[in-house]
Write a protein that holds these residues in place. Structure first.
Motif, PDB file in Angstrom:
ATOM      1  N   ALA A 220       0.824  -1.215  -0.160  1.00 55.08           N
ATOM      2  CA  ALA A 220      -0.097  -0.187  -0.125  1.00 55.08           C
ATOM      3  C   ALA A 220       0.959   0.891  -0.101  1.00 55.08           C
ATOM      4  CB  ALA A 220      -0.784  -0.242   1.080  1.00 55.08           C
ATOM      5  N   ALA A 221       2.423   0.920   0.181  1.00 54.27           N
ATOM      6  CA  ALA A 221       3.296   2.158   0.050  1.00 54.27           C
ATOM      7  C   ALA A 221       3.358   3.063  -1.079  1.00 54.27           C
ATOM      8  CB  ALA A 221       4.495   1.512   0.143  1.00 54.27           C
ATOM      9  N   GLU A 222       3.021   4.328  -0.337  1.00 50.46           N
ATOM     10  CA  GLU A 222       2.925   5.432  -2.107  1.00 50.46           C
ATOM     11  C   GLU A 222       4.003   5.640  -2.668  1.00 50.46           C
ATOM     12  OE1 GLU A 222       1.172   8.462  -2.850  1.00 50.46           O
ATOM     13  OE2 GLU A 222      -0.630   7.650  -2.123  1.00 50.46           O
ATOM     14  N   PRO A 223       4.028   5.152  -4.047  1.00 45.50           N
ATOM     15  CA  PRO A 223       5.468   5.354  -4.578  1.00 45.50           C
ATOM     16  C   PRO A 223       6.093   6.698  -4.475  1.00 45.50           C
ATOM     17  CG  PRO A 223       3.799   5.454  -6.683  1.00 45.50           C
ATOM     18  CD  PRO A 223       2.971   5.112  -5.354  1.00 45.50           C
ATOM     19  N   PRO A 224       7.397   7.139  -5.108  1.00 46.74           N
ATOM     20  CA  PRO A 224       7.748   8.803  -4.866  1.00 46.74           C
ATOM     21  C   PRO A 224       7.285   9.006  -6.476  1.00 46.74           C
ATOM     22  CG  PRO A 224       9.658   6.701  -6.075  1.00 46.74           C
ATOM     23  CD  PRO A 224       8.444   6.214  -5.333  1.00 46.74           C
ATOM     24  N   ARG A 225       7.235  10.440  -5.649  1.00 45.59           N
ATOM     25  CA  ARG A 225       6.173  10.791  -6.684  1.00 45.59           C
ATOM     26  C   ARG A 225       7.804  12.111  -7.997  1.00 45.59           C
ATOM     27  NH1 ARG A 225       0.992  13.354  -6.488  1.00 45.59           N
ATOM     28  NH2 ARG A 225       0.297  12.285  -4.536  1.00 45.59           N
ATOM     29  N   LEU A 226       7.616  11.941  -8.998  1.00 48.38           N
ATOM     30  CA  LEU A 226       8.790  12.247  -9.448  1.00 48.38           C
ATOM     31  C   LEU A 226       8.033  13.662 -10.236  1.00 48.38           C
ATOM     32  CD1 LEU A 226      10.038   8.997 -11.597  1.00 48.38           C
ATOM     33  CD2 LEU A 226      10.811   9.801  -9.620  1.00 48.38           C
ATOM     34  N   TYR A 227       8.943  14.424 -10.438  1.00 55.46           N
ATOM     35  CA  TYR A 227       8.414  15.741 -10.926  1.00 55.46           C
ATOM     36  C   TYR A 227       9.600  16.324 -11.978  1.00 55.46           C
ATOM     37  CZ  TYR A 227       5.403  16.532  -7.781  1.00 55.46           C
ATOM     38  OH  TYR A 227       4.259  16.699  -6.643  1.00 55.46           O
ATOM     39  N   PRO A 228       9.306  15.247 -13.210  1.00 56.52           N
ATOM     40  CA  PRO A 228      10.619  15.345 -14.243  1.00 56.52           C
ATOM     41  C   PRO A 228      10.592  16.866 -15.095  1.00 56.52           C
ATOM     42  CG  PRO A 228       8.167  14.639 -15.002  1.00 56.52           C
ATOM     43  CD  PRO A 228       8.203  15.006 -14.046  1.00 56.52           C
ATOM     44  N   GLY A 229      11.317  17.567 -15.438  1.00 57.20           N
ATOM     45  CA  GLY A 229      11.515  18.765 -16.319  1.00 57.20           C
ATOM     46  C   GLY A 229      10.303  18.928 -17.127  1.00 57.20           C
ATOM     47  N   ARG A 230      10.882  19.789 -17.229  1.00 58.60           N
ATOM     48  CA  ARG A 230       9.847  20.398 -18.739  1.00 58.60           C
ATOM     49  C   ARG A 230      10.670  21.675 -19.985  1.00 58.60           C
ATOM     50  NH1 ARG A 230       4.647  23.591 -18.270  1.00 58.60           N
ATOM     51  NH2 ARG A 230       4.312  23.531 -16.429  1.00 58.60           N
ATOM     52  N   LEU A 231      10.559  21.266 -20.450  1.00 59.74           N
ATOM     53  CA  LEU A 231      10.798  22.653 -21.913  1.00 59.74           C
ATOM     54  C   LEU A 231      10.100  23.948 -21.013  1.00 59.74           C
ATOM     55  CD1 LEU A 231      12.411  22.359 -24.255  1.00 59.74           C
ATOM     56  CD2 LEU A 231      10.657  22.449 -25.740  1.00 59.74           C
ATOM     57  N   HIS A 232      10.626  25.008 -21.353  1.00 61.29           N
ATOM     58  CA  HIS A 232      10.165  26.137 -20.643  1.00 61.29           C
ATOM     59  C   HIS A 232       8.771  26.790 -21.711  1.00 61.29           C
ATOM     60  CE1 HIS A 232       9.717  30.814 -20.706  1.00 61.29           C
ATOM     61  NE2 HIS A 232      10.416  30.572 -19.250  1.00 61.29           N
ATOM     62  N   PHE A 233       7.771  27.024 -21.524  1.00 60.06           N
ATOM     63  CA  PHE A 233       6.569  27.103 -22.083  1.00 60.06           C
ATOM     64  C   PHE A 233       6.791  28.005 -23.476  1.00 60.06           C
ATOM     65  CE2 PHE A 233       6.266  31.106 -19.286  1.00 60.06           C
ATOM     66  CZ  PHE A 233       5.221  32.226 -20.174  1.00 60.06           C
ATOM     67  N   PHE A 234       7.746  28.887 -23.053  1.00 53.40           N
ATOM     68  CA  PHE A 234       7.734  29.833 -24.516  1.00 53.40           C
ATOM     69  C   PHE A 234       8.618  29.381 -25.803  1.00 53.40           C
ATOM     70  CE2 PHE A 234       9.840  33.484 -26.976  1.00 53.40           C
ATOM     71  CZ  PHE A 234       8.525  33.941 -27.208  1.00 53.40           C
ATOM     72  N   ARG A 235      10.010  28.654 -24.968  1.00 53.28           N
ATOM     73  CA  ARG A 235      10.376  27.295 -26.086  1.00 53.28           C
ATOM     74  C   ARG A 235       9.121  25.909 -26.964  1.00 53.28           C
ATOM     75  NH1 ARG A 235      14.270  29.293 -28.126  1.00 53.28           N
ATOM     76  NH2 ARG A 235      14.277  27.837 -29.557  1.00 53.28           N
ATOM     77  N   GLN A 236       8.115  25.914 -25.781  1.00 50.65           N
ATOM     78  CA  GLN A 236       7.493  24.920 -26.382  1.00 50.65           C
ATOM     79  C   GLN A 236       6.612  25.578 -27.203  1.00 50.65           C
ATOM     80  OE1 GLN A 236       4.835  23.346 -22.976  1.00 50.65           O
ATOM     81  NE2 GLN A 236       6.130  22.466 -22.032  1.00 50.65           N
ATOM     82  N   LEU A 237       6.236  26.709 -27.277  1.00 50.18           N
ATOM     83  CA  LEU A 237       5.555  27.601 -28.147  1.00 50.18           C
ATOM     84  C   LEU A 237       5.839  27.181 -28.740  1.00 50.18           C
ATOM     85  CD1 LEU A 237       2.799  29.441 -29.002  1.00 50.18           C
ATOM     86  CD2 LEU A 237       4.393  31.230 -28.048  1.00 50.18           C
ATOM     87  N   ILE A 238       7.703  28.663 -29.064  1.00 53.97           N
ATOM     88  CA  ILE A 238       8.533  27.936 -31.137  1.00 53.97           C
ATOM     89  C   ILE A 238       8.157  26.675 -30.955  1.00 53.97           C
ATOM     90  CG2 ILE A 238      10.470  28.843 -31.277  1.00 53.97           C
ATOM     91  CD1 ILE A 238      10.761  30.714 -28.877  1.00 53.97           C
ATOM     92  N   GLU A 239       8.239  26.069 -30.307  1.00 54.86           N
ATOM     93  CA  GLU A 239       8.611  24.629 -30.964  1.00 54.86           C
ATOM     94  C   GLU A 239       7.394  23.987 -32.307  1.00 54.86           C
ATOM     95  OE1 GLU A 239      11.074  22.840 -31.831  1.00 54.86           O
ATOM     96  OE2 GLU A 239      12.182  24.713 -30.471  1.00 54.86           O
ATOM     97  N   HIS A 240       5.824  24.538 -31.304  1.00 54.41           N
ATOM     98  CA  HIS A 240       4.630  24.208 -32.047  1.00 54.41           C
ATOM     99  C   HIS A 240       4.692  24.809 -33.375  1.00 54.41           C
ATOM    100  CE1 HIS A 240       0.153  22.711 -32.167  1.00 54.41           C
ATOM    101  NE2 HIS A 240       0.430  24.311 -31.500  1.00 54.41           N
ATOM    102  N   ILE A 241       5.181  26.413 -32.822  1.00 51.70           N
ATOM    103  CA  ILE A 241       5.223  27.152 -34.146  1.00 51.70           C
ATOM    104  C   ILE A 241       5.656  26.627 -35.518  1.00 51.70           C
ATOM    105  CG2 ILE A 241       5.210  29.598 -35.217  1.00 51.70           C
ATOM    106  CD1 ILE A 241       5.007  30.288 -32.500  1.00 51.70           C
TER     107      ILE A 241
END
Ligand code: PHE
Length: 497
Positions: A220-241
């Protein structure tokens, strides 16, 4: 014998190390235990917590309050209290000085300096002059108190209250963990049993596995939570465009941001006397200053500007080749489009570029001197202003912007021209310019087919998409702010933003 309490090997080791080193019933800080056992403090604290949960020792957190000098106090100690500075100033001037002169010399500190010095009876005012009333050197009582505090000595409650009122000290809370063993550690060792989480080869070889207790799995133990990094949102938008442009069939081209005026302005039929072509609007390079525009093309551009080409009229001024050779930071990515067109690509084609552009601007909520643009050019059957509006509408919609409109506009290099606006809240924000390249410009390049062109500011668009009111937020690296920005998948799935 009652059931033994299971402990891990490291918990066991801590108890072992405490044998003969601690007195039962006496509270120790984790620092003290770390010193006694040679383990590190955080390790002692973590293990003690586990042992406390099993009832083998007592753990108590105590918060104590201490006073710490404020930055202001540190500065006064270094540079003198305002009243001390005033007294020193007066002493240096023979014990008196016109009020106005003291005010000028002490600047912003004059007010407090006067108030404190008069209250302490150090000075008085006589017919427009401040007069030293006590014997120098004058030392603020606060200085003595602060020095005592920073040596760790006690000061009275009244004094502390006074120092707090003058914002010279501030309270800080300190947390300390105290650990008490109710029984001697050797007795505790007899009540526990080491439990292992994994069998080792050694245990199997020596038969020790028969004796150790194996830890039960806790499903029943909770697994560790991972918060992986992600691309900066503005960078994401440029990639999306970039992705959307490719989806629309555009091929990417790239050029460095240091550009000749020639490609940024002259080829685009922007006259050399145009106000944008001045150091108040454009960044000029100092070193190196110049490059070399292609000679033959430069001659065509000169004729287009001076006398006109292919039946069109020029601007009728003397075109200066040395201006065209100046190096600048490009002011728009349309310079890249100009370079592509000079290759005379065969229609049908669609090209785009994304990159940084530069304009002399003062930073404010809507302007940055360095920002991003995406520019496109296309030529194919049926290319026209109507075609262009359709294509731009498609582009904006794919970027999640459903509300947009176009308006006639002027650019030196397109005719007809238009501007595109998108709706942000109750406002319409200008995000793009577009049009059909002028025949004057195309003629110099030797192009005899129509070319549609457009350029879009990405920062503006990002503000609209993310609902931001300040362009500088796009360059924030504050993780707490960034975590409030929705991920691209939610945003571009068309959720209203
Ligand atoms: N370069 C223009 C936009 C534009 C590009 C292409 C054609 C027409 C307009 C700007 O920066 O504002």
């Amino acid at each position: 014998m009652g059931a033994r309490i299971p402990v891990s090997e490291s918990e066991y080791r801590l108890l072992e190390r405490l044998v003969g080193r601690v007195e039962p019933g006496k509270p120790y800080t984790t620092e003290a235990l770390a010193r006694l056992t040679g383990l590190d403090r955080s390790q002692v604290e973590a293990l003690a917590r586990l042992l406390a949960e099993k009832g083998l020792l007592q753990l108590e957190e105590r918060v104590s309050e201490r006073y710490r000098l404020t930055e202001e106090a540190e500065r006064y100690l270094r540079e003198g209290f305002p009243e001390e500075r005033l007294a020193r100033l007066l002493a240096e001037h023979g014990g008196r000085m016109p009020v106005e002169e003291a005010r000028r010399l002490l600047g912003g500190e004059f007010g407090i300096a006067m108030a404190n010095a008069s209250r302490k009876g150090w000075v008085r005012v006589e017919s427009g002059e401040i007069v030293l009333a006590a014997e120098p050197p004058l030392v603020a009582e606060e200085r003595r108190l602060l020095e005592r505090l920073s040596r760790g000595e006690r000061v009275s409650g009244d004094d502390l209250r006074m120092l707090r009122r003058r914002r010279l000290v501030e309270p800080v809370k300190e947390k300390a963990t105290f650990i008490t063993l109710e029984e001697p550690p050797e007795k505790l060792l007899g009540r526990v049993e080491v439990e292992v989480g994994a069998l080792t080869r050694r245990m199997l070889e020596t038969g020790e596995w028969r004796r150790v207790r194996l830890r039960r799995y806790n499903v029943a133990a909770e697994p560790p939570r991972l918060y992986p990094g992600r691309l900066h949102f503005f960078r994401q938008l440029i990639e999306h465009i970039r992705d959307v442009m490719k989806e629309l069939g555009f091929v990417e081209v790239e050029e460095p941001p240091v550009e000749l005026e020639f490609w940024n302005y002259d080829v685009l039929f922007q006259p050399q006397y145009h106000p944008a072509r001045s150091p108040t609007d454009t960044f000029y390079l100092r070193q190196p200053r110049e490059g070399e525009p292609p000679r033959e093309l430069a001659e065509m551009v000169r004729r287009a500007h001076e006398e006109g080409l292919a039946g069109s009229r020029g601007w009728g001024y003397r075109w200066d080749p040395s201006r065209a050779a100046r190096l600048i930071l490009r002011s728009h990515t349309t310079a890249v489009s100009a370079r592509v067109l000079a290759q005379r690509p065969r229609p049908p084609f669609r090209f785009f570029s994304i990159g940084r552009v530069y304009r002399v601007e003062t930073v404010d909520p809507h302007h940055l001197p360095e920002f991003h643009q995406v520019d496109g050019i296309a030529s194919e059957d049926g290319v026209s202003l109507r075609w262009l509006m359709g294509m731009l509408g498609e582009l904006l919609e794919r970027l999640g912007l459903r509300e947009y409109r176009f308006r006639p506009a002027y650019f030196p290099f397109t005719e007809p021209s238009l501007e595109g606006y998108v709706r942000v809240g109750s406002q319409w924000l200008e995000v793009l310019g577009a049009g059909l390249f002028r025949p004057e410009m195309l003629a110099a390049l030797g192009i005899d087919y129509p070319v549609a062109a457009w350029g879009m500011g990405i920062e503006r668009l990002a503000m609209a998409l993310y609902g931001l009111s300040d362009i500088r937020q796009l360059y924030s690296s504050d993780a707490r702010f960034l975590s409030t920005i929705p991920s691209r998948w939610r945003l571009y799935a068309g959720a209203p933003v």
